[in-house]
Enzyme design. Structure first.
Site, PDB file in Angstrom:
ATOM      1  N   ARG A  13      24.049 -27.590  51.286  1.00  0.00           N
ATOM      2  CA  ARG A  13      23.630 -28.179  50.007  1.00  0.00           C
ATOM      3  C   ARG A  13      24.843 -28.771  49.289  1.00  0.00           C
ATOM      4  O   ARG A  13      25.003 -29.983  49.218  1.00  0.00           O
ATOM      5  CB  ARG A  13      22.929 -27.102  49.160  1.00  0.00           C
ATOM      6  CG  ARG A  13      22.181 -27.641  47.956  1.00  0.00           C
ATOM      7  CD  ARG A  13      23.063 -27.944  46.740  1.00  0.00           C
ATOM      8  NE  ARG A  13      23.818 -26.795  46.261  1.00  0.00           N
ATOM      9  CZ  ARG A  13      24.770 -26.895  45.333  1.00  0.00           C
ATOM     10  NH1 ARG A  13      25.084 -28.064  44.810  1.00  0.00           N
ATOM     11  NH2 ARG A  13      25.443 -25.817  44.942  1.00  0.00           N
ATOM     12  N   HIS A 207      35.332 -24.527  43.601  1.00  0.00           N
ATOM     13  CA  HIS A 207      35.723 -25.743  44.332  1.00  0.00           C
ATOM     14  C   HIS A 207      37.247 -25.689  44.453  1.00  0.00           C
ATOM     15  O   HIS A 207      37.925 -25.052  43.659  1.00  0.00           O
ATOM     16  CB  HIS A 207      35.216 -26.985  43.591  1.00  0.00           C
ATOM     17  CG  HIS A 207      33.728 -27.169  43.757  1.00  0.00           C
ATOM     18  ND1 HIS A 207      33.184 -28.051  44.659  1.00  0.00           N
ATOM     19  CD2 HIS A 207      32.675 -26.540  43.180  1.00  0.00           C
ATOM     20  CE1 HIS A 207      31.859 -27.964  44.600  1.00  0.00           C
ATOM     21  NE2 HIS A 207      31.527 -27.058  43.716  1.00  0.00           N
ATOM     22  N   CYS A 238      30.431 -32.536  43.645  1.00  0.00           N
ATOM     23  CA  CYS A 238      29.210 -32.853  42.920  1.00  0.00           C
ATOM     24  C   CYS A 238      29.208 -34.338  42.586  1.00  0.00           C
ATOM     25  O   CYS A 238      30.190 -34.853  42.062  1.00  0.00           O
ATOM     26  CB  CYS A 238      29.145 -32.019  41.638  1.00  0.00           C
ATOM     27  SG  CYS A 238      27.724 -32.456  40.624  1.00  0.00           S
TER      28      CYS A 238
HETATM   29  P1  HMG Z   1      15.167 -37.315  34.932  1.00  0.00           P
HETATM   30  O1  HMG Z   1      15.373 -38.721  35.407  1.00  0.00           O
HETATM   31  O2  HMG Z   1      15.514 -37.003  33.528  1.00  0.00           O
HETATM   32  O3  HMG Z   1      13.710 -36.729  35.197  1.00  0.00           O
HETATM   33  O4  HMG Z   1      15.999 -36.381  35.906  1.00  0.00           O
HETATM   34  P2  HMG Z   1      12.267 -37.305  35.261  1.00  0.00           P
HETATM   35  O5  HMG Z   1      11.385 -36.124  35.066  1.00  0.00           O
HETATM   36  O6  HMG Z   1      12.145 -38.478  34.325  1.00  0.00           O
HETATM   37  O7  HMG Z   1      12.118 -37.811  36.759  1.00  0.00           O
HETATM   38  C1  HMG Z   1      12.670 -38.995  37.260  1.00  0.00           C
HETATM   39  C2  HMG Z   1      12.064 -39.269  38.621  1.00  0.00           C
HETATM   40  O8  HMG Z   1      12.473 -38.241  39.545  1.00  0.00           O
HETATM   41  C3  HMG Z   1      10.538 -39.264  38.637  1.00  0.00           C
HETATM   42  O9  HMG Z   1      10.135 -40.143  39.667  1.00  0.00           O
HETATM   43  C4  HMG Z   1      10.206 -37.852  39.042  1.00  0.00           C
HETATM   44  O10 HMG Z   1       8.934 -37.719  39.654  1.00  0.00           O
HETATM   45  C5  HMG Z   1      11.300 -37.542  40.027  1.00  0.00           C
HETATM   46  P3  HMG Z   1       9.428 -41.559  39.311  1.00  0.00           P
HETATM   47  O11 HMG Z   1       8.240 -41.206  38.483  1.00  0.00           O
HETATM   48  O12 HMG Z   1      10.467 -42.333  38.519  1.00  0.00           O
HETATM   49  O13 HMG Z   1       9.128 -42.120  40.653  1.00  0.00           O
HETATM   50  N1  HMG Z   1      11.622 -36.116  40.084  1.00  0.00           N
HETATM   51  C6  HMG Z   1      11.687 -35.407  41.215  1.00  0.00           C
HETATM   52  N2  HMG Z   1      11.501 -35.744  42.503  1.00  0.00           N
HETATM   53  C7  HMG Z   1      11.638 -34.755  43.414  1.00  0.00           C
HETATM   54  N3  HMG Z   1      11.980 -33.485  43.099  1.00  0.00           N
HETATM   55  C8  HMG Z   1      12.180 -33.120  41.821  1.00  0.00           C
HETATM   56  C9  HMG Z   1      12.035 -34.104  40.824  1.00  0.00           C
HETATM   57  N4  HMG Z   1      12.162 -34.080  39.480  1.00  0.00           N
HETATM   58  C10 HMG Z   1      11.888 -35.308  39.040  1.00  0.00           C
HETATM   59  N5  HMG Z   1      12.533 -31.862  41.528  1.00  0.00           N
HETATM   60  C11 HMG Z   1      16.392 -34.290  36.995  1.00  0.00           C
HETATM   61  C12 HMG Z   1      16.091 -34.974  35.689  1.00  0.00           C
HETATM   62  C13 HMG Z   1      16.756 -32.852  36.685  1.00  0.00           C
HETATM   63  C14 HMG Z   1      15.155 -34.331  37.889  1.00  0.00           C
HETATM   64  C15 HMG Z   1      17.567 -35.032  37.680  1.00  0.00           C
HETATM   65  O14 HMG Z   1      18.605 -35.167  36.763  1.00  0.00           O
HETATM   66  C16 HMG Z   1      18.070 -34.340  38.912  1.00  0.00           C
HETATM   67  O15 HMG Z   1      17.381 -34.242  39.904  1.00  0.00           O
HETATM   68  N6  HMG Z   1      19.352 -33.849  38.863  1.00  0.00           N
HETATM   69  C17 HMG Z   1      19.936 -33.112  39.951  1.00  0.00           C
HETATM   70  C18 HMG Z   1      21.401 -33.430  40.056  1.00  0.00           C
HETATM   71  C19 HMG Z   1      22.022 -32.625  41.162  1.00  0.00           C
HETATM   72  O16 HMG Z   1      21.363 -32.244  42.120  1.00  0.00           O
HETATM   73  N7  HMG Z   1      23.342 -32.376  41.050  1.00  0.00           N
HETATM   74  C20 HMG Z   1      24.062 -31.628  42.050  1.00  0.00           C
HETATM   75  C21 HMG Z   1      23.705 -30.197  42.094  1.00  0.00           C
HETATM   76  S1  HMG Z   1      24.460 -29.226  40.808  1.00  0.00           S
HETATM   77  C22 HMG Z   1      26.027 -28.852  41.426  1.00  0.00           C
HETATM   78  O17 HMG Z   1      26.445 -29.385  42.422  1.00  0.00           O
HETATM   79  C23 HMG Z   1      26.819 -27.773  40.728  1.00  0.00           C
HETATM   80  C24 HMG Z   1      26.780 -26.447  41.496  1.00  0.00           C
HETATM   81  O18 HMG Z   1      27.260 -26.595  42.822  1.00  0.00           O
HETATM   82  C25 HMG Z   1      27.643 -25.404  40.757  1.00  0.00           C
HETATM   83  C26 HMG Z   1      29.045 -25.926  40.422  1.00  0.00           C
HETATM   84  O19 HMG Z   1      29.784 -26.338  41.347  1.00  0.00           O
HETATM   85  O20 HMG Z   1      29.371 -25.895  39.229  1.00  0.00           O
HETATM   86  C27 HMG Z   1      25.363 -25.877  41.559  1.00  0.00           C
HETATM   87 MG    MG Z   2      29.321 -26.620  43.386  1.00  0.00          MG
END
Ligand code: HMG
Ligand code: MG
Length: 284
Positions: A13, A207, A238
């Site tokens: 992931r 990280h 990220c």
């Molecule tokens: P948004 O644009 O505000 O949300 O995103 P929305 O509800 O308006 O949805 C936009 C579109 O995405 C829509 O599609 C939804 O259906 C779809 P459209 O109608 O335009 O065709 N959608 C989804 N599709 C599939 N699965 C879903 C989903 N949700 C909405 N779950 C949202 C808000 C939270 C969805 C977005 O910002 C997002 O997905 N962010 C994720 C970012 C991410 O994955 N970042 C990396 C992981 S975090 C990380 O790495 C840190 C960590 O490792 C710890 C650390 O190191 O600190 C964990």
């Molecule tokens: Mg991370």
């Protein structure tokens, strides 16, 4: 009896989400299968996030469906909202993680909402997970520094961690998102945090941007933390934290723990094979 340390493998992931080249579903499955053979209790396999935000994770359900599950390993996934949670459960994940930030800037950039809004969005996940008897892990990102807001205080981290614990998360993974933590900052954080919650509920997620991750892990071990996230091959970063390098490398953590006489249950030779494959994915 040597003390046990749990390694929570996040390579498929966190390691793959930020790769420029789209990696095939088959290669992702192969990586998870290689890892399943290494004795890991937890593999964060994918994330059910918006494919518009993280295109690399768009095949989450296909990856879950394709892997060969090993008894004794839990296959976890990130879920930012109920839509992601439902998809993750349909795909057969064993546990999920919700991910909040200690800083407002990263919360906005990563999940498009404030910290308060993210907690509201997580509530239905927790409620449904309780019904499904599915464990929920909580991440708190930016534990010492945020790529947008700068320094983060322990109080900011504690506030979010307590909210996630109160909601029902079984563990809080402390995300050093951009690898800016130092042993001094880690020590200050843990000594404050341990006044508010038992260290047993904490995990370290470092990280390795500045090559300090292993030192930070050693500080955590001194405080009694016994779970660490790491990524095979040291891959990752990220997409919403520019410049963030990979997670600390699983093999390096396993070797450090072996030297320190901790027991991990991991087969380091097999991990090295999985590492070589993971690295080949990021090089091609
Ligand atoms: P948004 O644009 O505000 O949300 O995103 P929305 O509800 O308006 O949805 C936009 C579109 O995405 C829509 O599609 C939804 O259906 C779809 P459209 O109608 O335009 O065709 N959608 C989804 N599709 C599939 N699965 C879903 C989903 N949700 C909405 N779950 C949202 C808000 C939270 C969805 C977005 O910002 C997002 O997905 N962010 C994720 C970012 C991410 O994955 N970042 C990396 C992981 S975090 C990380 O790495 C840190 C960590 O490792 C710890 C650390 O190191 O600190 C964990
Ligand atoms: Mg991370």
């Amino acid at each position: 009896m040597p003390d046990h340390v749990r390694i929570f493998e996040v390579g498929p992931r966190d390691g793959l989400q930020n790769q420029e080249r789209i990696i095939s579903t088959q290669d992702k499955i192969k990586l998870v299968d290689l890892l399943s053979d290494c004795g890991l209790s937890h593999i964060e396999t994918t994330s059910f996030v918006s494919p518009k935000w993280v295109p690399q994770m768009a095949d989450a359900a296909a990856v879950m469906k394709g892997i060969s599950r090993r008894k004794g390993t839990k296959y976890a996934a990130l879920t930012p909202n109920l839509k992601g949670y439902n998809a993750a459960i349909d795909a057969g994940v064993d546990e999920v993680a919700i991910f909040a930030s200690a800083s407002e800037g990263f919360s906005q950039k990563n999940i498009n909402c404030s910290i308060d809004e993210s907690i509201i969005r997580f509530e239905p996940i927790i409620q449904q997970a309780k019904i499904d008897k599915c464990n929920v892990r909580g991440y708190v990102s930016c534990i010492t520094d945020c790529p947008y807001d700068g320094s983060v205080t322990p109080e900011q981290v504690i506030k979010v961690a307590l909210r996630l614990l109160d909601m029902g998360c079984y563990e809080i993974s402390l995300g050093d998102t951009i690898g800016a933590a130092t042993p001094e900052k880690t020590r200050a954080l843990l000594s404050s945090m341990s006044n508010y919650m038992p260290v047993e509920v904490l995990a370290g997620h470092f990280h390795d941007t500045n090559d300090r991750a292993l030192e930070n892990i050693q500080v955590c071990l001194e405080f009694g933390v016994r779970t660490f996230d790491s990524a095979v091959g040291g891959l990752g970063g990220c997409p919403y934290a520019e410049g963030a390098k990979g997670n600390v490398d699983t093999v390096s953590v396993a070797k450090l723990l072996r030297e320190m006489n901790f027991e991990t249950g991991l087969d380091i030779d097999k991990l090295e094979k999985a590492s070589a494959f993971a690295r080949s994915l990021s090089e091609n």
